[in-house]
Design a protein around this motif. Structure first.
Motif: not given
Ligand code: CO
Length: 516
Positions: A240, A185, A308, A507
């Motif tokens: 994350h 991320h 997220h 993603h």
């Molecule tokens: Co993710």
């Protein structure tokens, strides 16, 4: 905005066998690698949509017939869609990681997976095998001249953007050392005020253990390291994602702990050793990006679990962070097949807004809606700034834990919302927002000063397209759906029918450069 759903078939309950069977088939392995101009198109691909969409996700759910226990353990398969002049070229390739190649050659599973996949042979065969298989399956980033397949516990794999051939592990021009991690991320600050307003890539890496080591990296558009900082968190932290503002990197330390013993002894995967503590608060770690902004501060808010963040922004002394919140962490137990998930028994993810008063330390969190959702995205120039529109993959129905079948738009100023649903037999993945480019004539008039970023997007925060890959169970194949972000209720501008299915993915990202 009105919420309008268009359907030609009756709504199915989430517990219906038909829906579960459809959803499950989206987790069939896809072994074919292909490349072709997509000629089966309904509607019209916008002629001013130029660039390449990259997506990543697990491509296989068994290794030579032996099942993978958690979808996050599947080998990464990257797809690209190159758009030019109203046409699209598709390609998919597995990332040739060390583990992928070794298992292909051996014809059997050689590695345990982090999220619970065990090698055949029971605990004896798995005990004390603590090697991590870097499956490179979580996201894909094009920055500088590098295309990188990302997996948060290890180094990225570099791919050739035009062919998706794997070039090998990448150490980011010596920034990463062997064993360093580079998260999936990343965030791009569109106008970094430490760098004269130029865009800047910010990412982090975590080394997990009894204490957690966190490294934050900032790179210029040529992938040159601008800033690096390292921190130690005194206990286990599962990180994350992060949220980014012009001055801060913000991490949510979910109330989970880690007991490594069942993993070491071969009884469980590492991801199955997380212990949820729903009675403990979520800690919010606020790290200044620049020393002039003070030192690290830690705040607390309600318990929950966040994978997220949608976005964050600064508003005077207030810090606002929008995230997808679950009541608690839910793993997949060793005896359970993830394909048999009971959706109704699990907590839904819901969009929530956390506010921190930096002067008093007071925090609040409120849910913005009850629709089950994931994979929040926004206009790229709004990252870290106050923003109006967020887009997510979401459930078709307004409440309850359901698979993502829809693309959902929320107007955070007015509370209005729009939805486009692929139900009953379609399953939507993360939407990617692509700003509509200004016409060349207008762009020429507004080219910023030298050293300033070239924001070539049309004015209007929702003036652009949403690209989402939809698994269409009716034909057991995937469709790339292009929506007008200004009005989802128009239905797709174009549906690009692929020849085969792409499994439910994770993603992706978009670059205005064309690679094929
Ligand atoms: Co993710």
């Amino acid at each position: 905005m009105q919420e309008i759903l268009t359907r030609t078939e009756p709504i199915l309950d989430s517990t219906s066998d038909v829906l579960k069977t459809d959803w499950r088939r989206g987790y069939e392995s896809q072994l074919h690698e292909e490349q072709y101009w997509v000629d089966d198109v309904e509607g019209e691909i916008p002629s001013d949509l130029h660039g390449t969409l990259f997506r990543n996700g697990p491509g296989v759910f068994d290794i030579h017939g032996y099942p993978i226990h958690h979808p996050f353990d599947g080998d990464g398969m990257v797809c690209s869609f190159m758009f030019a002049d109203g046409k699209a070229f598709f390609r998919n390739r597995f990332v040739r990681t060390e583990g992928y190649l070794a298992e292909q050659q051996a014809g059997k599973m050689l590695y345990r997976g982090v999220f619970g996949t065990q090698k055949p042979g029971g605990p004896l065969a798995n005990a004390f095998d603590l090697r991590l298989k870097n499956v490179a399956n979580t996201s894909v980033l094009h920055w500088g001249d590098k295309l990188l397949a990302l997996w948060e516990a290890a180094q990225p794999y570099r791919l050739a953007p035009a062919t998706l051939d794997t070039l090998g592990l990448d150490y980011l021009n010596g920034v990463l050392r062997p064993g360093d991690a580079f998260a999936a991320h990343f965030h791009i600050d569109p106008f970094c005020h430490w760098d004269g307003g130029a865009p800047c890539l910010v990412n982090f890496g975590v080394q997990i253990g009894p204490v957690t080591k966190l490294h934050i990296y900032e790179f210029d558009p040529a992938f040159k390291l601008l800033r690096r900082q390292s921190h130690t968190i005194s206990d286990f932290a599962f990180l994350h994602d992060m949220a980014l503002t012009p001055n801060y990197c913000i991490f949510f330390q979910n109330p989970v702990s880690y007991n490594p013993l069942p993993y070491a002894l071969g009884w469980r995967g590492a991801g199955q050793c997380l212990v949820s503590h729903p009675d403990r608060p979520t800690r919010i770690i606020v790290i200044p990006r620049h020393s002039s902004k003070g030192s690290v501060r830690i705040f607390e808010t309600v318990p929950g679990f966040v994978w997220h963040h949608a976005n964050a922004f600064e508003q005077g002394e207030e810090l606002v962070i929008d995230s997808v919140w679950y009541d608690s962490y839910v793993g997949i137990e060793p005896q359970t097949d993830f394909r048999e998930l009971d959706f109704d028994a699990l907590p839904p993810g819901m969009l929530g807004r956390t506010s921190i008063d930096l002067s008093t330390g007071a925090t609040t969190r409120r849910l913005l809606d009850h629709r089950c959702c994931e994979f929040p995205v926004l206009h790229p120039t709004k990252v870290g700034r106050s923003y109006r529109y967020v887009y997510l993959a979401a459930a078709d129905q307004p409440a309850g834990n359901r698979p993502n079948q829809a693309v959902w738009k929320l107007d955070l100023e007015t509370g209005a919302q729009q939805i486009w649903s692929a139900a009953p037999r379609g399953f939507a993945s993360e939407p990617i927002f692509v700003p509509r480019p200004r016409s060349p004539e207008v762009a020429a008039l507004t080219t910023p000063d030298v050293g300033r970023p070239l924001d070539n997007s049309a004015p209007g925060e929702d003036d652009g397209w949403l690209l989402t890959l939809v698994y269409n169970a009716a034909r057991h194949a995937s469709d790339l759906v292009i929506l007008d972000a200004r009005d989802l209720t128009r239905g797709p501008l174009a549906v690009l029918r692929l020849k085969r299915h792409i499994p439910h993915g994770l993603h992706g990202s978009f670059t205005s450069q064309r690679f094929a």
